[in-house]
Scaffold this active site. Structure first.
Site, PDB file in Angstrom:
ATOM      1  N   GLY A  21     -25.652  13.579 -11.082  1.00  0.00           N
ATOM      2  CA  GLY A  21     -24.223  13.863 -11.005  1.00  0.00           C
ATOM      3  C   GLY A  21     -23.429  12.765 -11.689  1.00  0.00           C
ATOM      4  N   GLY A  22     -22.939  11.806 -10.897  1.00  0.00           N
ATOM      5  CA  GLY A  22     -22.023  10.774 -11.394  1.00  0.00           C
ATOM      6  C   GLY A  22     -22.481  10.074 -12.664  1.00  0.00           C
ATOM      7  N   GLY A  31     -23.899  11.636  -4.340  1.00  0.00           N
ATOM      8  CA  GLY A  31     -22.612  10.959  -4.500  1.00  0.00           C
ATOM      9  C   GLY A  31     -22.388   9.815  -3.530  1.00  0.00           C
ATOM     10  N   SER A  63     -27.881  10.527  -6.369  1.00  0.00           N
ATOM     11  CA  SER A  63     -27.579   9.147  -6.786  1.00  0.00           C
ATOM     12  C   SER A  63     -28.617   8.573  -7.744  1.00  0.00           C
ATOM     13  CB  SER A  63     -27.385   8.235  -5.559  1.00  0.00           C
ATOM     14  OG  SER A  63     -26.257   8.664  -4.821  1.00  0.00           O
ATOM     15  N   GLU A 103     -22.677  21.349  -2.558  1.00  0.00           N
ATOM     16  CA  GLU A 103     -21.214  21.439  -2.553  1.00  0.00           C
ATOM     17  C   GLU A 103     -20.769  22.898  -2.502  1.00  0.00           C
ATOM     18  OE1 GLU A 103     -20.408  18.882  -5.924  1.00  0.00           O
ATOM     19  OE2 GLU A 103     -21.229  17.211  -4.783  1.00  0.00           O
ATOM     20  N   ASN A 125     -25.104  17.225 -14.006  1.00  0.00           N
ATOM     21  CA  ASN A 125     -24.123  18.108 -13.365  1.00  0.00           C
ATOM     22  C   ASN A 125     -22.778  17.396 -13.387  1.00  0.00           C
ATOM     23  OD1 ASN A 125     -22.583  19.727 -11.704  1.00  0.00           O
ATOM     24  ND2 ASN A 125     -23.633  19.140  -9.806  1.00  0.00           N
ATOM     25  N   TRP A 126     -21.875  17.882 -14.222  1.00  0.00           N
ATOM     26  CA  TRP A 126     -20.588  17.206 -14.378  1.00  0.00           C
ATOM     27  C   TRP A 126     -19.595  17.571 -13.271  1.00  0.00           C
ATOM     28  CZ3 TRP A 126     -19.491  17.516 -20.424  1.00  0.00           C
ATOM     29  CH2 TRP A 126     -20.385  16.643 -21.075  1.00  0.00           C
ATOM     30  N   LYS A 127     -19.927  18.508 -12.433  1.00  0.00           N
ATOM     31  CA  LYS A 127     -19.025  18.935 -11.348  1.00  0.00           C
ATOM     32  C   LYS A 127     -17.629  19.222 -11.939  1.00  0.00           C
ATOM     33  CE  LYS A 127     -21.717  16.041  -8.322  1.00  0.00           C
ATOM     34  NZ  LYS A 127     -21.948  15.635  -6.956  1.00  0.00           N
ATOM     35  N   GLU A 129     -32.485  18.128  -3.506  1.00  0.00           N
ATOM     36  CA  GLU A 129     -31.280  17.294  -3.455  1.00  0.00           C
ATOM     37  C   GLU A 129     -30.917  16.996  -2.001  1.00  0.00           C
ATOM     38  OE1 GLU A 129     -28.955  17.108  -7.221  1.00  0.00           O
ATOM     39  OE2 GLU A 129     -28.019  18.658  -6.032  1.00  0.00           O
ATOM     40  N   HIS A 151     -26.162  24.689  -4.895  1.00  0.00           N
ATOM     41  CA  HIS A 151     -25.801  23.266  -4.790  1.00  0.00           C
ATOM     42  C   HIS A 151     -25.138  23.034  -3.428  1.00  0.00           C
ATOM     43  CE1 HIS A 151     -23.913  19.399  -5.555  1.00  0.00           C
ATOM     44  NE2 HIS A 151     -24.770  19.253  -6.554  1.00  0.00           N
TER      45      HIS A 151
HETATM   46  C1  PEP Z   1     -25.471  16.305  -7.897  1.00  0.00           C
HETATM   47  O1  PEP Z   1     -24.282  16.580  -7.986  1.00  0.00           O
HETATM   48  O2  PEP Z   1     -26.299  17.211  -7.961  1.00  0.00           O
HETATM   49  C2  PEP Z   1     -25.854  14.902  -7.725  1.00  0.00           C
HETATM   50  C3  PEP Z   1     -27.110  14.624  -7.567  1.00  0.00           C
HETATM   51  O3  PEP Z   1     -24.846  13.956  -7.760  1.00  0.00           O
HETATM   52  P1  PEP Z   1     -25.006  12.346  -7.784  1.00  0.00           P
HETATM   53  O4  PEP Z   1     -26.030  12.008  -8.827  1.00  0.00           O
HETATM   54  O5  PEP Z   1     -23.647  11.838  -8.123  1.00  0.00           O
HETATM   55  O6  PEP Z   1     -25.474  11.937  -6.423  1.00  0.00           O
END
Ligand code: PEP
Length: 260
Positions: A243-244, A183, A222, A103, A14-16, A177, A101
């Protein structure tokens, strides 16, 4: 799927709101799917403006990644300035859609009803929904993990039409999640993830009966190259949503390499 060695894992990025077209192009040029991990299904969720670049960049490179969008409006078209529909996303090359999600829920006020409407719109357009569910730290500390997961799943699957689609064999994915792990650098232990996944699996079975058996449940929060293998090997974990660490083609490939 049960997270057993027999099932191919899914690694989704997930590049957000990162990676416009030029960075998306650089990613695809640098990314190498690890040898011996061809069975791992790779999904990328770029910003919608980078879809065309990825469609073009993946073509002919032998990269098996499939594409999704991070959000849609549930209507097919109309006066909804700034929005895109599931049909438009599909036309632009998306085959998956993230829904629910944290966010979207927390920053943009996406309600459980909105999430259900987006899932219905995804099925209408031929997109596969990836539903995210998870508890905040406050909810976890109050012992409300199962209540929150149950509420998210019940709401998303409450429309009869959605349950019928899944029964009829339409693909549907879920990601656990925990919001406190997104994050933050905090990660659920493999045992925590397995416990939550077992609860999600049993709730899906009570909502969908036999229809639940093919639904993969991913873990997200994470995930990094250093912890991916133990999470991907945990009981009941069918894949990871990253994500990151999905923004860097080398890190992302290392995560794929951690899949059994
Ligand atoms: C996400 O955005 O779904 C996520 C899991 O982010 P991260 O891996 O950065 O925690």
């Amino acid at each position: 799927m049960s997270g057993s060695a027999a099932n191919a894992r899914i690694v989704a990025g997930n590049w957000k709101m990162h990676m416009g077209p030029s960075r998306a192009r650089a990613f695809v040029e640098a990314f190498r799917h690890p040898e011996g991990r061809e069975q791992v299904e790779v999904l990328l969720f770029p910003p919608a403006v980078s879809l065309a670049t990825l469609v073009d960049g993946l073509r002919g490179r032998g990269v098996q990644a499939r594409l999704g969008v991070q959000n849609i409006h549930p209507e097919r078209e109309g006066a909804f300035t700034g929005e895109i529909s599931a049909e438009m996303a599909r036309e632009a090359g998306a085959r998956f859609i993230l829904v629910g999600h944290s966010e979207r829920r927390q920053i943009f006020g996406e309600s459980p009803d909105d999430t259900a409407r987006k899932i219905a719109a995804a099925f209408r357009a031929g997109l596969t929904p990836l539903l995210c569910v998870g508890e905040t730290l406050v909810e976890r500390q109050a012992g409300r993990l199962e209540e929150v997961l149950g509420r998210h799943l019940d709401a998303a699957l409450s429309p009869r039409g959605i349950r019928d689609r899944i029964h009829d064999g339409e693909r549907f994915l879920v990601a656990y999640e925990p919001v406190w792990a997104i994050g933050t650098g905090e990660t659920a232990t493999p045992a925590d993830a397995s416990g939550a996944h077992a609860f999600i699996r049993s709730r899906l079975e009570s909502l969908l009966g036999d229809g639940a058996s093919g639904i993969p449940i991913l873990y997200g929060g994470s995930v990094k190259p250093a912890n991916a293998a133990e999470l991907l090997n945990a009981q009941g974990v069918d894949g990871v949503l990253v994500g990151g660490a999905s923004l860097d083609p080398v890190s992302f490939a290392k995560i794929i390499d951690g899949a059994p």
